[in-house]
Write a protein that holds these residues in place. Sequence first.
Motif, short mmCIF file in Angstrom:
data_model
loop_
_atom_site.label_atom_id
_atom_site.label_comp_id
_atom_site.label_asym_id
_atom_site.label_seq_id
_atom_site.Cartn_x
_atom_site.Cartn_y
_atom_site.Cartn_z
N VAL A 35 0.55 -1.54 0.68
CA VAL A 35 0.23 0.03 -0.11
C VAL A 35 0.68 1.14 -0.29
O VAL A 35 1.76 1.62 0.98
CB VAL A 35 -0.94 0.21 1.43
CG1 VAL A 35 -1.79 1.39 1.08
CG2 VAL A 35 -1.81 -1.12 1.19
N MET A 36 0.69 1.79 -1.29
CA MET A 36 1.94 2.74 -0.83
C MET A 36 0.44 4.22 -1.11
O MET A 36 0.02 4.74 -1.63
CB MET A 36 2.16 3.17 -2.08
CG MET A 36 3.04 4.74 -2.97
SD MET A 36 4.57 4.63 -1.68
CE MET A 36 5.76 4.13 -2.92
N ASP A 37 1.30 4.91 -0.30
CA ASP A 37 -0.11 7.00 -0.41
C ASP A 37 0.99 8.21 -0.70
O ASP A 37 1.85 7.49 -0.03
CB ASP A 37 -1.03 6.82 1.26
CG ASP A 37 -1.50 5.51 1.78
OD1 ASP A 37 -1.97 5.84 0.92
OD2 ASP A 37 -1.57 5.42 2.94
N GLN A 45 -2.65 13.06 -2.16
CA GLN A 45 -3.11 12.76 -3.45
C GLN A 45 -3.31 11.07 -4.17
O GLN A 45 -4.42 11.57 -4.77
CB GLN A 45 -1.61 12.99 -3.91
CG GLN A 45 -1.10 14.18 -4.02
CD GLN A 45 -1.84 15.56 -4.04
OE1 GLN A 45 -2.37 15.71 -4.74
NE2 GLN A 45 -2.08 16.53 -2.79
N VAL A 46 -2.59 10.24 -3.69
CA VAL A 46 -3.23 8.91 -4.22
C VAL A 46 -3.05 7.63 -2.94
O VAL A 46 -2.19 7.91 -1.90
CB VAL A 46 -2.23 8.55 -5.77
CG1 VAL A 46 -1.21 8.26 -4.82
CG2 VAL A 46 -2.78 7.43 -6.21
N ARG A 47 -3.23 6.69 -2.80
CA ARG A 47 -2.90 5.68 -2.58
C ARG A 47 -3.42 4.32 -3.25
O ARG A 47 -4.19 4.45 -4.46
CB ARG A 47 -4.11 5.12 -1.38
CG ARG A 47 -4.09 3.73 -0.33
CD ARG A 47 -5.36 3.95 0.97
NE ARG A 47 -4.12 4.59 1.68
CZ ARG A 47 -5.21 5.14 3.12
NH1 ARG A 47 -5.51 4.22 3.23
NH2 ARG A 47 -4.40 5.30 3.76
N VAL A 48 -2.30 3.59 -3.38
CA VAL A 48 -2.29 2.43 -4.13
C VAL A 48 -1.77 1.58 -3.62
O VAL A 48 -1.37 1.35 -2.87
CB VAL A 48 -1.16 2.54 -5.23
CG1 VAL A 48 -1.25 1.44 -6.30
CG2 VAL A 48 -1.11 4.17 -6.70
N LYS A 49 -3.22 0.21 -3.99
CA LYS A 49 -2.67 -0.91 -3.70
C LYS A 49 -2.25 -1.94 -5.05
O LYS A 49 -2.35 -1.11 -6.20
CB LYS A 49 -4.15 -1.91 -3.55
CG LYS A 49 -3.98 -0.73 -2.03
CD LYS A 49 -5.60 -1.46 -1.36
CE LYS A 49 -5.98 -0.39 0.07
NZ LYS A 49 -7.31 -1.27 0.15
#
Length: 377
Positions: A35-37, A45-49
């Motif tokens: 999980v990258m915030d 700006q974004v949360r990517v899994k």
Amino acid sequence: MITQLAYPSGEPSIQDALWHVFNTNVTGQTDYKYVMDLYVGGTQQVRVKLFPDPSNNKGYFDAGNVIRNTMTYEWLIPSETFFMCEPNVSGQIAQTYQYRIGEEYSGTTFLNQASGNVTAYNWNAPLFKRRQSDLTAKQGKFMTNRPTTINASIGDNIHIGFYGAAVSGDIRAYDQNNNQTSWQSFTLGNTKFAQLNIGSKAINTYFSNTNINTATKYYDIISGANTLRVYLDCNGRYDSYNLHFLNDWGMFDTAKFNLVSKLSMDIERKGFEKRDYSFGSTSVDYYANNKYVESKINYQNKKDYTYKLTMNAPTDEEYQWLAELVASPQIYFEYDGYYYPVTIKATNYEFSKYVNNRLRVFEVEIEMNQTRYSQLR
């Protein structure tokens, strides 16, 4: 546990990839994801899994696409003074973002297990030797790729950027016999990024005891080991125009076009057909009072303007530098002290050399981003 293996360091380009690489010791868990915030100025700006890479179970994430969208490009404040403005590092010349790496498995999310801050800068990756150097190569130097010798006229605005912990140096003017006529030192305090105007009028305005005039042959702007020399040419037979453009280092440069220029206008008409007569009380009339009835009404004319500008034959080094003008996303055409946004119409560029093409003038056609309309009928 999350382990960071790599992240952008130094002074990387925000216009290039900003890779983060990380690992964990629990990728064997059910439905595992990284999980990258990403945060800018405290705003997420974004949360990517991300699923782990199947070949090595590591996580790879490029933050560039997200962070690039936080940049702004309206910071230039034109003025006829030596120090025009300082772009900030909060979205103008650079952007600082915070990354927080977590993980998710077995239906549970664990956030912010590793974090840090990265500052990326608004410069472009070069064609050759990409990622072998970064903006640190410009520390204490002028932020330009133009040659160190510039030809200009009295009163020209000449934009150039400088990068240093404190911008300082000297300005020295010389007469036709190469004798020094004035010497002015300058220090811009704690300024880190300085957008300068090194034109003669701007320097005279900023420094009260510097007098660059028609008796001046050239003047030097010296900062540390860096020297720019500006030769003052006589005014030619043609009107000259300057284009100020965002260069590869994220600052503004100036290109002077001092040969023939041609203004053109393209017109797009919208109209409709109608009958070319009118009914009178006892007749059908095609004209009245010596004026005929029109059969077509042009109810709107759209006008777009283009300028074709010509520069005297550049050197090989100037041809290399002028490629940045053609590719620049932000260009201003200076006319009577006002800056008009324009677009270069060319979509290709030849890096000309004297050994191949001899002396060759440089032409560009610019589209004025200033559409005008006729009276609406």
